[in-house]
Write a protein that holds these residues in place. Structure first.
Motif, PDB file in Angstrom:
ATOM      1  N   TYR A 188      45.238  42.986  30.030  1.00 17.37           N
ATOM      2  CA  TYR A 188      44.523  44.043  30.719  1.00 17.37           C
ATOM      3  C   TYR A 188      44.549  43.834  32.239  1.00 17.37           C
ATOM      4  O   TYR A 188      44.547  44.788  33.007  1.00 17.37           O
ATOM      5  CB  TYR A 188      43.086  44.027  30.214  1.00 17.37           C
ATOM      6  CG  TYR A 188      42.320  45.309  30.368  1.00 17.37           C
ATOM      7  CD1 TYR A 188      42.865  46.526  29.987  1.00 17.37           C
ATOM      8  CD2 TYR A 188      41.020  45.291  30.858  1.00 17.37           C
ATOM      9  CE1 TYR A 188      42.140  47.696  30.098  1.00 17.37           C
ATOM     10  CE2 TYR A 188      40.287  46.458  30.976  1.00 17.37           C
ATOM     11  CZ  TYR A 188      40.848  47.653  30.590  1.00 17.37           C
ATOM     12  OH  TYR A 188      40.131  48.814  30.712  1.00 17.37           O
ATOM     13  N   GLY A 189      44.591  42.553  32.630  1.00 18.68           N
ATOM     14  CA  GLY A 189      44.597  42.244  34.054  1.00 18.68           C
ATOM     15  C   GLY A 189      45.732  42.903  34.805  1.00 18.68           C
ATOM     16  O   GLY A 189      45.550  43.407  35.917  1.00 18.68           O
ATOM     17  N   ARG A 190      46.930  42.908  34.222  1.00 21.93           N
ATOM     18  CA  ARG A 190      48.072  43.526  34.893  1.00 21.93           C
ATOM     19  C   ARG A 190      47.814  45.013  35.117  1.00 21.93           C
ATOM     20  O   ARG A 190      48.083  45.565  36.192  1.00 21.93           O
ATOM     21  CB  ARG A 190      49.344  43.364  34.061  1.00 21.93           C
ATOM     22  CG  ARG A 190      49.846  41.966  33.865  1.00 21.93           C
ATOM     23  CD  ARG A 190      49.970  41.133  35.113  1.00 21.93           C
ATOM     24  NE  ARG A 190      50.363  41.842  36.296  1.00 21.93           N
ATOM     25  CZ  ARG A 190      49.971  41.495  37.527  1.00 21.93           C
ATOM     26  NH1 ARG A 190      49.166  40.472  37.713  1.00 21.93           N
ATOM     27  NH2 ARG A 190      50.392  42.170  38.575  1.00 21.93           N
ATOM     28  N   GLY A 191      47.289  45.678  34.089  1.00 21.70           N
ATOM     29  CA  GLY A 191      47.006  47.090  34.229  1.00 21.70           C
ATOM     30  C   GLY A 191      45.893  47.356  35.231  1.00 21.70           C
ATOM     31  O   GLY A 191      45.978  48.279  36.048  1.00 21.70           O
ATOM     32  N   ILE A 192      44.849  46.538  35.191  1.00 17.32           N
ATOM     33  CA  ILE A 192      43.720  46.707  36.108  1.00 17.32           C
ATOM     34  C   ILE A 192      44.166  46.501  37.548  1.00 17.32           C
ATOM     35  O   ILE A 192      43.805  47.277  38.453  1.00 17.32           O
ATOM     36  CB  ILE A 192      42.582  45.734  35.761  1.00 17.32           C
ATOM     37  CG1 ILE A 192      41.937  46.121  34.428  1.00 17.32           C
ATOM     38  CG2 ILE A 192      41.522  45.703  36.863  1.00 17.32           C
ATOM     39  CD1 ILE A 192      41.219  47.438  34.450  1.00 17.32           C
ATOM     40  N   VAL A 193      44.932  45.446  37.799  1.00 21.88           N
ATOM     41  CA  VAL A 193      45.404  45.189  39.164  1.00 21.88           C
ATOM     42  C   VAL A 193      46.205  46.384  39.673  1.00 21.88           C
ATOM     43  O   VAL A 193      46.061  46.814  40.826  1.00 21.88           O
ATOM     44  CB  VAL A 193      46.257  43.905  39.218  1.00 21.88           C
ATOM     45  CG1 VAL A 193      46.983  43.796  40.559  1.00 21.88           C
ATOM     46  CG2 VAL A 193      45.382  42.680  39.002  1.00 21.88           C
ATOM     47  N   ARG A 194      47.045  46.938  38.808  1.00 25.75           N
ATOM     48  CA  ARG A 194      47.868  48.081  39.198  1.00 25.75           C
ATOM     49  C   ARG A 194      46.993  49.279  39.588  1.00 25.75           C
ATOM     50  O   ARG A 194      47.186  49.901  40.637  1.00 25.75           O
ATOM     51  CB  ARG A 194      48.791  48.463  38.043  1.00 25.75           C
ATOM     52  CG  ARG A 194      49.798  49.537  38.382  1.00 25.75           C
ATOM     53  CD  ARG A 194      50.407  50.156  37.132  1.00 25.75           C
ATOM     54  NE  ARG A 194      50.869  49.182  36.158  1.00 25.75           N
ATOM     55  CZ  ARG A 194      51.165  49.500  34.904  1.00 25.75           C
ATOM     56  NH1 ARG A 194      51.017  50.745  34.483  1.00 25.75           N
ATOM     57  NH2 ARG A 194      51.583  48.581  34.070  1.00 25.75           N
ATOM     58  N   ILE A 195      45.996  49.601  38.750  1.00 27.03           N
ATOM     59  CA  ILE A 195      45.144  50.760  39.002  1.00 27.03           C
ATOM     60  C   ILE A 195      44.236  50.529  40.209  1.00 27.03           C
ATOM     61  O   ILE A 195      44.092  51.404  41.079  1.00 27.03           O
ATOM     62  CB  ILE A 195      44.291  51.088  37.757  1.00 27.03           C
ATOM     63  CG1 ILE A 195      45.201  51.417  36.568  1.00 27.03           C
ATOM     64  CG2 ILE A 195      43.341  52.232  38.046  1.00 27.03           C
ATOM     65  CD1 ILE A 195      46.192  52.519  36.815  1.00 27.03           C
ATOM     66  N   VAL A 196      43.615  49.347  40.289  1.00 26.82           N
ATOM     67  CA  VAL A 196      42.691  49.074  41.393  1.00 26.82           C
ATOM     68  C   VAL A 196      43.452  49.002  42.717  1.00 26.82           C
ATOM     69  O   VAL A 196      42.943  49.421  43.763  1.00 26.82           O
ATOM     70  CB  VAL A 196      41.902  47.773  41.132  1.00 26.82           C
ATOM     71  CG1 VAL A 196      41.042  47.403  42.340  1.00 26.82           C
ATOM     72  CG2 VAL A 196      41.014  47.942  39.904  1.00 26.82           C
TER      73      VAL A 196
END
Length: 327
Positions: free
Chosen positions: A259-267
């Protein structure tokens, strides 16, 4: 200077667009992100996934971060959202569908904060759902179960949309192999009660299910333990956490969400002023986020022809040819 009617309308439209998207004061302003989790971040599973994502945001985006651990109390959810927003946090993530209503209520008073909600399909103003489409890897689990087993039992934490979607995916995958393959479901109404999850799994195994599959956050460990204790009678999958060491012979595959990869991308997009204009749906196409791997050491080995079929099915899911849940 006098403006024409057309020029006035264009100005009004531009202002409407400007106020609909959260803006941040300046590039020099400290960027801050808060996290709300329904339990402890020390537990392996769902809550730790969010905490690890938050730490990645801190490391890669230089953000100031904070988190709060909460019990299932909607009033506490709203208070925590308000506390972060009133202290100038530009992004606050509520990690779970249960945070959606509190986010919607709070967002009305804090238009410059982006409220993200995990496992949600919402997109209303500055409230944006982030969904890891578990129905896709669960579809693959269903294909495996129906190819190698006689029946399955699904154990969910609560009957909420993201879990219902995942189970829908499993059933669709199983029925694509065998339309008569039996699948039973039970919801234990808890994401922490491993004993209740284990008891449900044991009962399903006793009734003939040779696959028991959890989707219950930390409580899912009870399902893994039930499969391990059943020996050759039961197989399972590791969901959201790597539990293969608990039941190395019973776990046929592992579904992990980075999830971290996706969160970093969105944030990162939000920090740069690019707020998503729809809910965000991570799927098998996002190989940096969703990973489904097979366990070669499992007692019930997956034959090569089935492995090839799984690759073909995965490609069809990614292309949209196969729908893994109701739209």
């Amino acid at each position: 200077m006098r403006l024409s009617r057309r020029q006035v309308l264009e100005c009004v439209a531009a202002l409407s667009i400007a106020v609909s998207v959260p803006t941040f004061a300046s590039a020099a302003e400290e960027f801050k992100m808060g996290l709300l989790v329904p339990g402890s971040v020390a537990e392996e599973g769902w809550n730790k996934i969010a905490y690890d994502a938050l730490k990645q945001v801190e490391k890669e985006l230089g953000a100031k971060i904070s988190y709060v651990e909460l019990s299932d109390n909607p009033a506490a959810f709203e208070k925590a959202f308000r506390d972060y927003a009133s202290h100038g946090y530009q992004v606050v993530l509520g990690h779970g569908f249960q945070f959606q209503d509190a986010a919607l209520t709070t967002a009305e008073d804090f238009p410059d904060t982006v409220f993200l909600v995990s496992s949600s399909y919402i997109h209303e103003g500055n409230v944006i759902g982030l969904n890891t489409d578990a129905s896709q890897p669960f579809y693959l689990m269903g294909v495996i179960a129906a190819s190698l087993g006689k029946g399955s039992g699904l154990i969910g934490g609560m009957e909420i949309p993201p879990i219902a979607h995942a189970f829908d995916g499993f059933e669709r995958g199983a029925k694509s192999v065998n339309p008569d393959f039996p699948v039973s479901k039970v919801f234990i109404n808890s994401f922490t009660d491993a004993s209740a999850a284990k008891e449900a799994a044991v009962s399903m195994i006793a009734r003939g299910a040779d696959f028991v599959v959890p989707n219950a956050n930390a409580a899912g460990l009870g399902v893994i333990q039930a499969a391990q204790e059943a020996g050759e009678k039961a197989s399972t999958f590791s969901v959201y956490s790597e539990y293969t060491d608990v039941a190395p012979k019973n776990i046929l595959g592992t579904f992990l969400a980075d999830y971290g990869r996706g969160i970093v991308r969105i944030v990162s997009d939000i920090k740069n002023g690019n707020v998503p204009q729809s809910n965000v749906d991570f799927g098998l196409k996002d190989k940096d986020v969703i990973k489904f791997t097979l366990n070669d050491e499992a007692a019930k080995s997956i034959p090569q022809d089935l492995r090839k079929h799984l690759e073909e099915v995965t490609a069809k899911i990614v292309s949209g040819e196969i729908q893994t849940r109701a739209q």
